[in-house]
Design an enzyme around this catalytic site. Structure first.
Site, mmCIF file in Angstrom:
data_model
loop_
_atom_site.group_PDB
_atom_site.id
_atom_site.type_symbol
_atom_site.label_atom_id
_atom_site.label_comp_id
_atom_site.label_asym_id
_atom_site.label_seq_id
_atom_site.Cartn_x
_atom_site.Cartn_y
_atom_site.Cartn_z
ATOM 1 N N CYS A 169 -36.950 -24.474 52.436
ATOM 2 C CA CYS A 169 -35.835 -25.104 53.135
ATOM 3 C C CYS A 169 -36.215 -26.446 53.729
ATOM 4 O O CYS A 169 -37.350 -26.889 53.636
ATOM 5 C CB CYS A 169 -35.370 -24.184 54.250
ATOM 6 N N GLY A 213 -32.763 -27.645 49.905
ATOM 7 C CA GLY A 213 -31.953 -26.437 50.007
ATOM 8 C C GLY A 213 -30.477 -26.743 49.925
ATOM 9 O O GLY A 213 -29.986 -27.639 50.617
ATOM 10 N N ASN A 241 -38.769 -23.145 57.592
ATOM 11 C CA ASN A 241 -39.083 -23.447 56.196
ATOM 12 C C ASN A 241 -40.382 -22.739 55.848
ATOM 13 O O ASN A 241 -41.378 -22.936 56.534
ATOM 14 C CB ASN A 241 -39.230 -24.961 56.014
ATOM 15 N N GLY A 242 -40.331 -21.938 54.797
ATOM 16 C CA GLY A 242 -41.535 -21.209 54.385
ATOM 17 C C GLY A 242 -41.204 -19.749 54.196
ATOM 18 O O GLY A 242 -40.038 -19.361 54.183
ATOM 19 N N CYS A 270 -49.301 -27.179 50.420
ATOM 20 C CA CYS A 270 -48.789 -26.718 49.110
ATOM 21 C C CYS A 270 -48.847 -27.831 48.051
ATOM 22 O O CYS A 270 -48.217 -28.877 48.189
ATOM 23 C CB CYS A 270 -47.335 -26.288 49.287
ATOM 24 N N TYR A 291 -43.501 -31.154 42.497
ATOM 25 C CA TYR A 291 -42.054 -31.112 42.280
ATOM 26 C C TYR A 291 -41.214 -31.242 43.541
ATOM 27 O O TYR A 291 -40.215 -31.946 43.549
ATOM 28 C CB TYR A 291 -41.699 -29.784 41.598
ATOM 29 N N SER A 330 -37.045 -35.082 37.928
ATOM 30 C CA SER A 330 -38.385 -34.704 38.360
ATOM 31 C C SER A 330 -39.498 -35.267 37.478
ATOM 32 O O SER A 330 -40.626 -35.418 37.938
ATOM 33 C CB SER A 330 -38.485 -33.178 38.421
ATOM 34 N N ASP A 364 -42.056 -33.582 31.715
ATOM 35 C CA ASP A 364 -41.471 -32.870 32.858
ATOM 36 C C ASP A 364 -42.597 -32.541 33.829
ATOM 37 O O ASP A 364 -43.775 -32.555 33.472
ATOM 38 C CB ASP A 364 -40.740 -31.600 32.404
ATOM 39 N N ASP A 365 -42.202 -32.210 35.060
ATOM 40 C CA ASP A 365 -43.231 -31.964 36.087
ATOM 41 C C ASP A 365 -43.859 -30.587 35.954
ATOM 42 O O ASP A 365 -44.994 -30.379 36.353
ATOM 43 C CB ASP A 365 -42.618 -32.116 37.478
ATOM 44 N N CYS A 387 -45.662 -17.498 43.824
ATOM 45 C CA CYS A 387 -45.856 -18.069 45.166
ATOM 46 C C CYS A 387 -45.287 -17.093 46.191
ATOM 47 O O CYS A 387 -44.166 -16.615 46.045
ATOM 48 C CB CYS A 387 -45.114 -19.398 45.272
ATOM 49 N N CYS A 394 -53.272 -25.764 48.949
ATOM 50 C CA CYS A 394 -52.984 -24.447 48.380
ATOM 51 C C CYS A 394 -52.642 -24.652 46.907
ATOM 52 O O CYS A 394 -51.693 -25.360 46.578
ATOM 53 C CB CYS A 394 -51.804 -23.771 49.087
ATOM 54 N N CYS A 398 -50.551 -21.019 42.985
ATOM 55 C CA CYS A 398 -49.715 -20.817 41.796
ATOM 56 C C CYS A 398 -50.452 -21.227 40.516
ATOM 57 O O CYS A 398 -50.054 -20.851 39.417
ATOM 58 C CB CYS A 398 -48.389 -21.556 41.931
HETATM 59 P P1 AMP Z 1 -38.109 -23.442 33.733
HETATM 60 O O1 AMP Z 1 -36.893 -23.847 33.008
HETATM 61 O O2 AMP Z 1 -37.978 -22.056 34.316
HETATM 62 O O3 AMP Z 1 -39.376 -23.585 32.937
HETATM 63 O O4 AMP Z 1 -38.255 -24.376 35.013
HETATM 64 C C1 AMP Z 1 -38.855 -25.634 34.908
HETATM 65 C C2 AMP Z 1 -37.915 -26.702 35.365
HETATM 66 O O5 AMP Z 1 -37.411 -26.394 36.678
HETATM 67 C C3 AMP Z 1 -38.589 -28.053 35.465
HETATM 68 O O6 AMP Z 1 -37.683 -29.003 34.941
HETATM 69 C C4 AMP Z 1 -38.819 -28.267 36.944
HETATM 70 O O7 AMP Z 1 -38.584 -29.620 37.299
HETATM 71 C C5 AMP Z 1 -37.815 -27.368 37.631
HETATM 72 N N1 AMP Z 1 -38.385 -26.619 38.751
HETATM 73 C C6 AMP Z 1 -39.659 -26.309 38.992
HETATM 74 N N2 AMP Z 1 -39.783 -25.570 40.117
HETATM 75 C C7 AMP Z 1 -38.537 -25.398 40.606
HETATM 76 C C8 AMP Z 1 -37.991 -24.728 41.759
HETATM 77 N N3 AMP Z 1 -38.781 -24.093 42.638
HETATM 78 N N4 AMP Z 1 -36.653 -24.755 41.942
HETATM 79 C C9 AMP Z 1 -35.850 -25.394 41.056
HETATM 80 N N5 AMP Z 1 -36.312 -26.042 39.970
HETATM 81 C C10 AMP Z 1 -37.628 -26.050 39.722
#
Ligand code: AMP
Length: 462
Positions: A5, A33, A108-109, A240, A246, A288, A350-351, A387, A438, A441
């Protein structure tokens, strides 16, 4: 409960119209959030405020909606959670009556010993199911004589991740857990102090960054100014790493550097470790993947282009699984710029990959729109472990990298090649010492061990 959050608060020495700046602060933390939002203020005699479901500008949709909230102290909260717990009873700030007077709290947490703590609470009528309410209930239950001592004794029982903002009738208090897992900063304006999850919240109200709330620290703001006390000593900081990958907004700063800059460096290291020979263009999964794509392109000396456009007006509720979404898939959210990709050998960045759903859809989308080859690069290492501290990734059985090799993932997402950044380079790019992050993950080393029951829940199916 999985929450990541945003919290924000102000203590003003010359005014009582804090609803608007708190609204602006929350608005800038909206990425942390989108499920619910709330603001409470204190004028020294009583609290005024409200919480509601949805985005900040849905809950507070007019000047009118803020006009009854006033006082020289205010706190706000935006909440992210997964479905099931998305109910108004879990919205924050939580307000409880205590013998110290009313207390409002935003968290938050994620605590890892919620069940244990909940069992300690007596004579309190729980309205929701969050760990945050358990903290508030423990404060209400306290036998201590003064509020700060009561708060410290509650904090000492809490295990896990907690950046908390607390308001009493005459104080604003900001706290971080022993390891400082989630972010929290202090800022200053002419006649006010500001607390914000991220520095982008300070920028929006014109506050200057003063410093982070330290791990194990409690910052108290009252009529005498700012005081600090260390409620926990000796634990190692474990910020974290996923905030770097991200979660944090790119324009927020930590250690004087923007998260954007760190992510550009992630992209540069990624280009060195996982080049894509002969690639003609780098594109990002917006938003991202953008900073890392820029870093990758400059290091690799290939052009960076916008390759996909994200529709930024899709609320989270719309993204929930529904027949409509299954029918049109990712297309509602992302659409490629065909001229940019047609006939080309593309690197797409992607991240992170969590379940693999996004990557698979994107690779397919690019191919369907004429890309000749699609080489996927990820600016973080494989996410191997769940996580417990508030990032909603997934259970282990859902994490694709916990179940498939890199080659297996490549096949699943149907990319021509797939490359991840190494953990070593990720840590190097952050400029944070390895033992102060941390990385659970990514490497399974948890700074606070979760109880067996919680672990088995998250590790289910593995
Ligand atoms: P996925 O489709 O399940 O592999 O999720 C990866 C995508 O979700 C990537 O494009 C990330 O930028 C995004 N992402 C990663 N972590 C989160 C998160 N905690 N909440 C929402 N989006 C996320």
């Amino acid at each position: 409960m999985k929450e990541a959050c945003g919290i924000f608060g102000l203590y003003s020495y010359d005014g009582d119209q804090l609803a608007k700046p708190t609204y602006y602060g929350l608005f800038s933390l909206q990425h942390r959030g989108q499920e619910s939002a709330g603001i409470f203020a204190s004028d020294g005699k009583r609290f005024t405020g409200k919480v509601g479901m949805g985005l900040v500008n849905v809950v507070f949709n007019s000047e009118e909606s803020l006009k009854d909230i006033h006082g020289h102290i205010a706190i706000g909260h935006v909440r992210y959670s997964t479905t099931g717990s998305s109910v108004i009873a879990n919205a924050q700030p939580i307000v409880v009556e205590t013998k110290f007077g009313p207390v409002a709290l935003g968290h938050n947490g994620n605590l890892i010993n919620t069940d244990e703590l909940r069992a300690e609470v007596h004579g309190y009528d729980f309205k929701g199911t969050t760990d945050s309410e358990v903290i508030a209930a423990l404060i209400a239950n306290s036998k201590e004589d003064d509020f700060e001592t009561a708060l410290i004794s509650v904090l000492k029982k809490c295990r896990g991740a907690f950046s908390i903002i607390i308001m009493t009738l005459d104080k604003l208090i900001a706290v971080r857990d022993q390891h400082g897992i989630r972010p929290l900063s202090v800022g200053k304006m002419d006649q006010a102090y500001v607390i914000s999850s991220e520095t982008c919240g300070l920028d929006v109200v014109g506050a200057e960054f003063v410093r982070e709330v330290a791990a194990g620290e409690m910052v108290i703001l009252d009529k005498n100014g700012l005081r600090s006390s260390t409620w926990s000593r000796g634990e190692k900081e474990a910020f974290c790493v996923f905030e770097y990958i991200y979660f944090a907004r790119p324009d927020s700063l930590r250690g004087g550097r923007s998260f954007h800059d760190v992510r550009v460096h992630l992209g540069k290291y990624l280009a060195k470790e996982q080049p894509a020979d002969g690639a003609e263009m780098v594109i990002a999964v917006p938003d991202s993947g953008i900073p890392a794509s820029m870093g990758f392109a400059s290091e690799h000396k290939i052009p960076y282009s916008e390759g996909m456009i994200k529709n930024r007006y899709i609320g989270r509720t719309f993204i929930q699984p529904s027949q409509l979404m299954r029918d049109i898939g990712v297309k509602l959210k992302l659409n490629p710029i065909r001229d940019a990709i047609r006939g080309r050998k593309i690197v797409v960045i992607d991240d992170s990959i969590v379940r693999g759903t996004t990557s698979r859809q994107i690779v397919r989308l690019l191919r369907d729109n004429g890309a000749r080859e699609v080489h996927l690069r990820i600016s973080s290492p494989p996410i191997l472990c769940p996580c417990f501290y508030g990032i909603d990734t997934a259970t282990r059985s859902e994490l694709i990298a916990a179940n498939l090799s890199v080659e297996g993932i490549r096949k699943y997402v149907e990319a021509d090649s797939l490359g991840y950044l190494s953990l070593k380079s990720l840590v190097k790019a952050t400029n944070v010492p390895h033992d102060r992050l941390c990385q659970a993950c990514l490497n399974g080393e948890y700074p606070v061990k979760a109880p067996e029951r919680m672990q088995s829940l998250k590790l289910s199916g593995f």
